[in-house]
Design an enzyme around this catalytic site. Structure first.
Site, PDB file in Angstrom:
ATOM      1  N   ASP A 118      60.976 -30.390 -52.370  1.00 28.23           N
ATOM      2  CA  ASP A 118      60.209 -29.984 -53.352  1.00 28.23           C
ATOM      3  C   ASP A 118      60.705 -29.845 -54.412  1.00 28.23           C
ATOM      4  OD1 ASP A 118      62.221 -27.798 -52.166  1.00 28.23           O
ATOM      5  OD2 ASP A 118      60.505 -26.145 -52.812  1.00 28.23           O
ATOM      6  N   GLU A 184      62.675 -25.227 -51.625  1.00 33.69           N
ATOM      7  CA  GLU A 184      64.005 -24.672 -51.906  1.00 33.69           C
ATOM      8  C   GLU A 184      63.533 -23.598 -53.178  1.00 33.69           C
ATOM      9  OE1 GLU A 184      66.906 -23.686 -55.100  1.00 33.69           O
ATOM     10  OE2 GLU A 184      64.913 -25.087 -55.117  1.00 33.69           O
TER      11      GLU A 184
HETATM   12  C1  LIG Z   1      65.366 -17.276 -56.571  1.00 34.86           C
HETATM   13  S1  LIG Z   1      64.368 -18.732 -55.202  1.00 34.86           S
HETATM   14  C2  LIG Z   1      64.271 -20.196 -56.330  1.00 34.86           C
HETATM   15  C3  LIG Z   1      64.997 -21.352 -57.205  1.00 34.86           C
HETATM   16  C4  LIG Z   1      65.277 -21.413 -58.101  1.00 34.86           C
HETATM   17  N1  LIG Z   1      66.445 -22.320 -58.113  1.00 34.86           N
HETATM   18  C5  LIG Z   1      66.726 -23.319 -58.578  1.00 34.86           C
HETATM   19  C6  LIG Z   1      67.381 -24.269 -59.423  1.00 34.86           C
HETATM   20  O1  LIG Z   1      66.488 -23.121 -60.123  1.00 34.86           O
HETATM   21  C7  LIG Z   1      65.782 -20.355 -59.181  1.00 34.86           C
HETATM   22  O2  LIG Z   1      66.800 -19.602 -58.754  1.00 34.86           O
HETATM   23  O3  LIG Z   1      65.008 -19.502 -59.011  1.00 34.86           O
HETATM   24 ZN   LIG Z   2      67.380 -27.604 -57.345  1.00 32.95          ZN
HETATM   25 ZN   LIG Z   3      64.617 -26.581 -58.924  1.00 34.90          ZN
END
Ligand SMILES: CSCC[C@H](NC(C)=O)C(=O)O
Ligand SMILES: [Zn+2]
Ligand SMILES: [Zn+2]
Length: 466
Positions: A118, A184
């Site tokens: 995704d 993710e």
């Molecule tokens: C907390 S779940 C969402 C995942 C998202 N990952 C990245 C790498 O941007 C973030 O850290 O916001």
């Molecule tokens: Zn990522």
């Molecule tokens: Zn990301």
């Protein structure tokens, strides 16, 4: 000698003949044929880039990712490599593709190469090239697409590296698995989390996981051994409503603004540590205000002469794994949302669902020193492929790696992008084609090192104890 002579006389022979167009085309055709047969560098890399573009063109952006199209594409690439493939659907409509390159010794713990399929949404009109066109700029070599850095590059680089290893005749000792997981970007609860907790995963006997990292603006690649925990905080203020022209104490807006000032002071102090070079980005607590909600709506916008009785602000907070979470929670309750100022707060789902502590209260980290052979092997493999490395880091945001670390497995974040601006979740996300190709060579070296690794049994230790 004979060949030299022949070439010499041949060259001389040509000097006296004018180059007619049909004759030139024959020479060109032969040159292309020779280039193709001789290692096939030219045709290989254009096919590799075109496969990357194909994957990038599949729109897997939330809220309606086309997961099935992405899964079909991955399976078709896997078939061309004769990898075993299966589609796991822990949640209907959210396929997870699991590929297997069987090793010669199935009793050894396996290697898992994880990537998510995704991507985050893009504001199409703000991009120079449409985010799902995967436009390759001919002068710079940049490939513009949502997911070019985060992280369709990595998923396909794993597969291209396997293609190269197969072509070189390499056969893995350890089994190599590849997982292409959904969701993710929205927490991974229906993707990597369910996968890590599944019976299928247990049977895979995974010994080490590779997952995403970040681009590096310098020549040094970045390796991540842990990550910060997201705390999504909403603070709410209430206060006395009244006329917009009146100055009085204890309004909801004033109460909220005092909190915002306090949060800003804390934010600045943390940021100063980074600016001064005393701490890395992942080693401080980040706090960013992400929404403000207040006011009384009217047909033309907001009622201007009414001070509202409620106001809210939302913050994205990221807490490093070795931080004192209790004292942060106290700070929130006492300084940022004190009941004495008519304030309440809520910590969103992630603080409870995403832990950075194991069941013994110890921070969840992957060792980044010689005690972890997978770390050492990774560094060696990258250096063997002429890659340079920076200091081990804590990933500033969240990745699926945490679900594997929670199981006690070593999980390392790495995306081979050097000399590249960090553009994940940004407009005009791009990856240069040469950087992408270099990354494939890096993974070729890593997969070779990991899949060939034989641990040396310590005296008296059984394999299980290692
Ligand atoms: C907390 S779940 C969402 C995942 C998202 N990952 C990245 C790498 O941007 C973030 O850290 O916001
Ligand atoms: Zn990522
Ligand atoms: Zn990301």
């Amino acid at each position: 000698m004979a060949a030299e002579k022949m070439n010499g006389s041949d060259a001389a022979h040509h000097q006296h003949r004018p180059l007619h167009l049909p004759y030139l085309s024959v020479i060109l055709a032969v040159a292309v044929l020779v280039a193709t047969v001789n290692g096939g560098e030219f045709s290989d890399s254009s096919a590799i880039i075109s496969r990357f573009q194909q994957y990038l063109r599949i729109n897997t952006a939330h809220p309606e990712p086309n997961y099935h199209k992405a899964a079909d594409f991955i399976v078709s690439v896997a078939n061309s490599l004769s990898l075993e493939s299966q589609i796991l659907e822990f949640v209907k409509g959210k396929p997870l593709v699991l590929l297997k390159w069987p090793g010669r010794d199935s009793s050894l713990p396996s290697v898992l190469l994880n990537s998510h399929t995704d991507v985050v949404p893009a504001e199409h009109e703000k991009w120079a090239h449409a985010p799902f066109d995967a436009h390759l700029d001919p002068s710079s070599g940049h490939i513009y697409a949502r997911g070019s850095q985060d992280m369709k590059c990595v998923g396909l680089q794993y597969l291209e590296a396997i293609r190269k290893l197969q072509n070189s005749g390499f056969r893995p000792l350890r089994t190599v698995y590849l997982s292409f997981v959904p969701d993710e970007e929205i927490g991974g609860f229906d993707g990597a989390k369910k996968f890590a907790d599944s019976e299928v995963f247990k049977k895979m006997n995974v010994g080490v996981v590779l997952d995403e990292g970040l681009a590096s603006p310098t020549e040094n690649y970045r390796l991540f051994y842990a990550e910060r925990c997201p705390w999504w905080l909403v603070i709410k203020a209430t206060g006395a409503p009244g006329h917009g022209a009146k100055l009085y104490d204890n309004t909801a807006m004033e109460n909220l603004l005092k909190s915002i000032e306090s949060v800003r002071r804390f934010r600045a102090a943390q940021f100063d540590l980074v600016k001064a070079g005393l701490k890395a980005e992942g080693e401080v607590i980040s706090v960013n205000m992400v929404f403000l909600k207040a006011g009384t709506p009217s047909p033309s916008g907001f009622v201007m002469n009414l001070q509202p009785s409620e106001a809210q602000a939302g913050f994205d907070i990221r807490v490093p794994p070795n931080m004192d979470a209790v004292s942060l929670e106290r700070r929130i309750a006492e300084e940022w949302a004190p009941a004495s100022r008519n304030m309440t707060f809520e910590l969103g789902q992630f603080k409870h669902k995403v832990s950075v502590f194991d069941k013994f209260g110890k921070p969840i980290l992957t060792s980044s020193d010689s005690s972890n052979p997978w770390w050492v092997l990774l560094e060696e493999a990258i250096r063997n492929a002429n890659g340079k490395l920076g200091k081990p880091e804590i990933f500033p945001a969240s990745t699926d790696a945490r679900y594997f670390r929670e199981l006690g497995l070593p999980a390392i974040g790495f995306s081979p992008m050097s000399n590249t601006p960090i553009l994940l979740h940004d407009h005009n996300e791009f990856l240069n084609k040469d950087e992408y190709l270099k990354g494939i060579d890096i993974y070729e070296s890593i997969i070779k090192g990991y899949a060939s690794y034989v641990e040396h049994l310590k005296d008296g230790a059984s394999r299980d104890e290692l």
